[in-house]
Design an enzyme around this catalytic site. Structure first.
Site, PDB file in Angstrom:
ATOM      1  CB  CYS A  90      17.782  17.323  15.858  1.00 54.41           C
ATOM      2  SG  CYS A  90      16.067  17.457  16.432  1.00 54.41           S
ATOM      3  N   GLY A  91      18.292  20.145  17.900  1.00 53.86           N
ATOM      4  CA  GLY A  91      18.427  20.594  19.282  1.00 53.86           C
ATOM      5  C   GLY A  91      17.470  19.912  20.228  1.00 53.86           C
ATOM      6  CG  HIS A 223      13.877  23.270   9.536  1.00 58.53           C
ATOM      7  ND1 HIS A 223      14.820  22.499   8.913  1.00 58.53           N
ATOM      8  CD2 HIS A 223      13.462  22.545  10.619  1.00 58.53           C
ATOM      9  CE1 HIS A 223      14.981  21.363   9.581  1.00 58.53           C
ATOM     10  NE2 HIS A 223      14.167  21.369  10.612  1.00 58.53           N
ATOM     11  CB  CYS A 253      12.805  24.812  16.813  1.00 58.90           C
ATOM     12  SG  CYS A 253      13.802  24.162  15.452  1.00 58.90           S
ATOM     13  N   GLY A 254      15.548  23.837  18.763  1.00 61.96           N
ATOM     14  CA  GLY A 254      16.900  24.187  19.172  1.00 61.96           C
ATOM     15  C   GLY A 254      17.747  24.774  18.069  1.00 61.96           C
ATOM     16  CB  THR A 255      18.775  23.663  14.673  1.00 64.89           C
ATOM     17  OG1 THR A 255      17.509  23.164  14.216  1.00 64.89           O
ATOM     18  CG2 THR A 255      19.631  22.503  15.154  1.00 64.89           C
TER      19      THR A 255
END
Length: 333
Positions: A90-91, A223, A253-255
């Site tokens: 999770c980014g 997602h 959203c990092g990922t």
């Protein structure tokens, strides 16, 4: 009977919540964070449910628990929890966790300004910048990210045919670009996104197989990333990420940004070394960079870097009582 009291630091990363649990960690079996993640889900998932779901959380709630490192070169390890489960990576959660933990003195880096962290998806490196007590910016060199499915055609009941890509950035994302049955993020409101996202994800799960070639526990599309025109003049693209049952990520959203850059790089739209400023549904921004190329099993991949910020919003103690009919949370669907 009191089942547990959990002290927490609440924060947000570019608008999306992060709840750092600072006490009540269960001991986890396993040599890696991937193995520890499986043990947590099998034996301690009530903690996630109690702290993330209503009435103590909400659909967008996500959090993390810090653990000792699994690797000799790492400073710490992170287990990610949210309403959708325990994510491999999770980014926004990493940025919020690092910010809150450093400001509270819970992380002691071997080298000031940088950290190496074990996460279920592998190992990541972090650089951060302080000004006095405050952590101003956090940059993550994420796990290798790749395009898993290119130009796949989905038939979504009620919506029609969509051509999508699926990319991995720590989680698997269906990426939907503007087309005949999707006019773009700027033309759909949040209710419309929440209406169609579960349908798109279900269609993708039924029609496309996704499994990480180096960790079979990381599988399945979790997602949906909707794209569109940005509102900020210095943004390169905008997105809204759907996760869980009714959540839209308030951060970029990092990922998801990692997956988006992997997709664009694979299609020749983003060069190695090039920056990509990604905008969220509320206009907040992450700055992404393709730092290098690599391989993940049979897939060409990139090494993405994501930079953002977080702010601490409060401290609390959450009690979970067996006598409470909603001790382990609920969702309204």
């Amino acid at each position: 009977m009191i089942k547990g009291t959990f002290f927490c630091i609440d924060a947000h990363t570019c608008g999306n919540p992060v709840r750092l649990v600072t006490s009540g960690h269960p001991p986890l079996r396993g040599d890696t964070m991937s193995e520890k993640r499986q043990d947590f889900l099998a034996h301690h998932d009530w903690i996630r449910q109690a702290l993330m779901f209503e009435p103590r959380g909400h659909d967008m709630m996500s959090g993390a628990l810090l653990y000792p490192p699994c690797s000799a070169n790492a400073d710490a390890a992170i287990l990610f929890i949210e309403t959708s489960g325990c994510l491999p990576m999770c980014g926004h959660g990493t940025i919020g966790t690092v910010t809150a933990a450093l400001e509270a003195g819970l992380l002691q880096p071997r080298t000031e300004g940088q950290l190496i962290l074990d996460v279920p998806a592998g190992q990541i490196s972090v650089h951060y910048r302080r000004r006095g007590h405050r952590v101003e910016r956090v940059s993550i060199t994420n796990v290798a990210s790749y395009l898993a499915h290119r130009d796949a055609v989905l038939l979504v009941p009620g919506l029609g045919q969509l051509t999508v890509d699926v990319a991995y950035g720590g989680n698997f994302y269906v990426i939907v670009e503007p087309q005949q049955h999707y006019p773009g993020l700027e033309h759909w409101d949040a209710d419309t996104l929440l209406r169609w996202s579960p349908q798109v994800r279900q269609a993708a799960r039924q029609q496309l197989d996704c499994q990480h070639p180096q960790d079979t526990s990381v599988r399945g599309i979790s997602h949906v990333l909707w794209t569109g025109a940005p509102t900020q003049p210095d943004s390169d693209g905008a997105n809204a990420v759907f996760y869980g049952d009714r959540a839209l990520d308030r951060s970029p959203c990092g990922t998801g940004t990692s997956a988006r850059m992997a997709q664009r790089h694979a299609k020749g739209l983003l060069a190695t070394g090039e920056r990509y400023v990604h905008e969220s549904i509320i206009g907040s921004q992450f700055t992404g960079t393709v730092t290098a190329t690599t391989e993940v099993g049979p897939y060409p991949a990139i090494v993405p870097e994501i930079e953002g910020w977080a702010r601490v919003t409060g401290h609390n103690a959450i009690t979970v009582d067996d006598d409470d009919p909603y001790a382990f949370g609920f969702q309204v669907k």
